[in-house]
Design a protein around this motif. Structure first.
Motif, PDB file in Angstrom:
ATOM      1  N   THR A   1       0.823  -1.202   0.000  1.00  0.00           N
ATOM      2  CA  THR A   1       0.000   0.000   0.000  1.00  0.00           C
ATOM      3  C   THR A   1       0.859   1.254   0.000  1.00  0.00           C
ATOM      4  O   THR A   1       2.030   1.246   0.427  1.00  0.00           O
ATOM      5  N   TYR A   2       0.247   2.345  -0.424  1.00  0.00           N
ATOM      6  CA  TYR A   2       0.918   3.644  -0.412  1.00  0.00           C
ATOM      7  C   TYR A   2       1.289   4.058   1.007  1.00  0.00           C
ATOM      8  O   TYR A   2       2.399   4.546   1.261  1.00  0.00           O
ATOM      9  N   ASP A   3       0.378   3.881   1.949  1.00  0.00           N
ATOM     10  CA  ASP A   3       0.637   4.279   3.342  1.00  0.00           C
ATOM     11  C   ASP A   3       1.870   3.588   3.903  1.00  0.00           C
ATOM     12  O   ASP A   3       2.637   4.184   4.672  1.00  0.00           O
ATOM     13  N   GLU A   4       2.079   2.333   3.517  1.00  0.00           N
ATOM     14  CA  GLU A   4       3.251   1.607   4.004  1.00  0.00           C
ATOM     15  C   GLU A   4       4.550   2.176   3.443  1.00  0.00           C
ATOM     16  O   GLU A   4       5.584   2.160   4.122  1.00  0.00           O
ATOM     17  N   THR A   5       4.501   2.695   2.219  1.00  0.00           N
ATOM     18  CA  THR A   5       5.720   3.294   1.644  1.00  0.00           C
ATOM     19  C   THR A   5       6.110   4.549   2.411  1.00  0.00           C
ATOM     20  O   THR A   5       7.296   4.789   2.666  1.00  0.00           O
ATOM     21  N   VAL A   6       5.124   5.339   2.780  1.00  0.00           N
ATOM     22  CA  VAL A   6       5.396   6.553   3.552  1.00  0.00           C
ATOM     23  C   VAL A   6       5.886   6.194   4.945  1.00  0.00           C
ATOM     24  O   VAL A   6       6.837   6.801   5.471  1.00  0.00           O
ATOM     25  N   ALA A   7       5.263   5.202   5.563  1.00  0.00           N
ATOM     26  CA  ALA A   7       5.672   4.773   6.901  1.00  0.00           C
ATOM     27  C   ALA A   7       7.115   4.284   6.906  1.00  0.00           C
ATOM     28  O   ALA A   7       7.846   4.478   7.903  1.00  0.00           O
TER      29      ALA A   7
END
Length: 240
Positions: A150-156
């Motif tokens: 997911t996109y959120d995981e890349t930012v995290a």
């Protein structure tokens, strides 16, 4: 109110889209402002507005479903739903597997974001969402690619120090960077990728593609598509 189901709940449904009473529109629901789930658990965002308008103009009854990004094309080709409207850029690689309408969002920039200006974008570790044109670009850039579902995981991964930077659609990164209150910043140059974003369909669904194409063209002709782009992405967004 349109029904939102998971792909698993539709796994037993097969057949051509135009032979059905409804056209099932699949999105990820995790890539704002393109698509996301609102507080009521409903599909929302730019693509919800665009998809609803396309269906109205094409005189189709449409039903929204959600599916994880990494299996969104296989579940289309296996018949779990009829279209993909999920920020999917038109590429030759994808076009060899599925069909696309004309683009409803013009070719846009991808960008890097990091916690510091002093990052190595070609020799460091860069996070990107798996199965995206951004992940392919990172893999070819010389950097170490760290893929996430997911996109959120890349930012995290950037915030935790697991990755030096994240590479994604700039339109998705803008609110992330702005809401970080200076914690994250854009680094490096913008990178133009892909041929714009289109609706994905099975190659056999030519009648449905033609209906959706005509609806998209009518939205371009009367300016309503540009109005939605500006509404969701701001006055500086690239339009048709």
């Amino acid at each position: 109110m349109k029904l939102i189901l998971t792909a698993a709940a539709l796994a037993l449904t097969t057949g051509g889209a135009m032979a059905q009473d409804t056209v099932r529109m699949a999105t990820e629901g995790g890539y704002p402002p393109y698509n996301f789930l609102n507080d009521a658990g409903e599909v929302d965002g730019f693509e919800r507005d665009v998809g609803d308008e396309i269906c109205e103009r094409a005189e189709l009854t449409c039903e929204w479903v959600t599916n994880e990004w990494d299996s969104i094309i296989p579940n289309l080709t296996s018949g779990n739903y009829d279209t993909i409207i999920a920020g999917m850029s038109i590429t030759d690689e994808r076009d060899a597997v599925i069909d696309f309408t004309q683009n409803y969002f013009p070719p846009a920039a991808s960008a890097y974001a990091a916690m510091s200006e002093d990052v190595d974008l070609t020799g460091g570790v860069v996070a990107a969402q798996t199965g995206t044109i951004q992940a392919n670009h990172v893999a070819e850039s010389g950097a170490t690619l760290l893929e996430f579902a997911t996109y959120d995981e890349t930012v995290a991964a950037v915030r935790s120090g697991e990755a030096d930077a994240v590479f994604a659609d700039k339109d998705a990164l803008v609110p992330t960077v702005e809401e970080s209150a200076g914690e994250m910043i854009f680094v490096g140059d913008d990178v133009p990728l892909g041929g714009g974003i289109g609706v994905g369909l099975r190659e056999s669904d030519t009648e449905l593609r033609d209906k959706l194409d005509a609806a998209i063209q009518s939205m371009k002709d009367d300016g309503s598509l540009n109005e939605l782009i500006v509404e969701w992405f701001g006055e500086d967004a690239k339009t048709f």
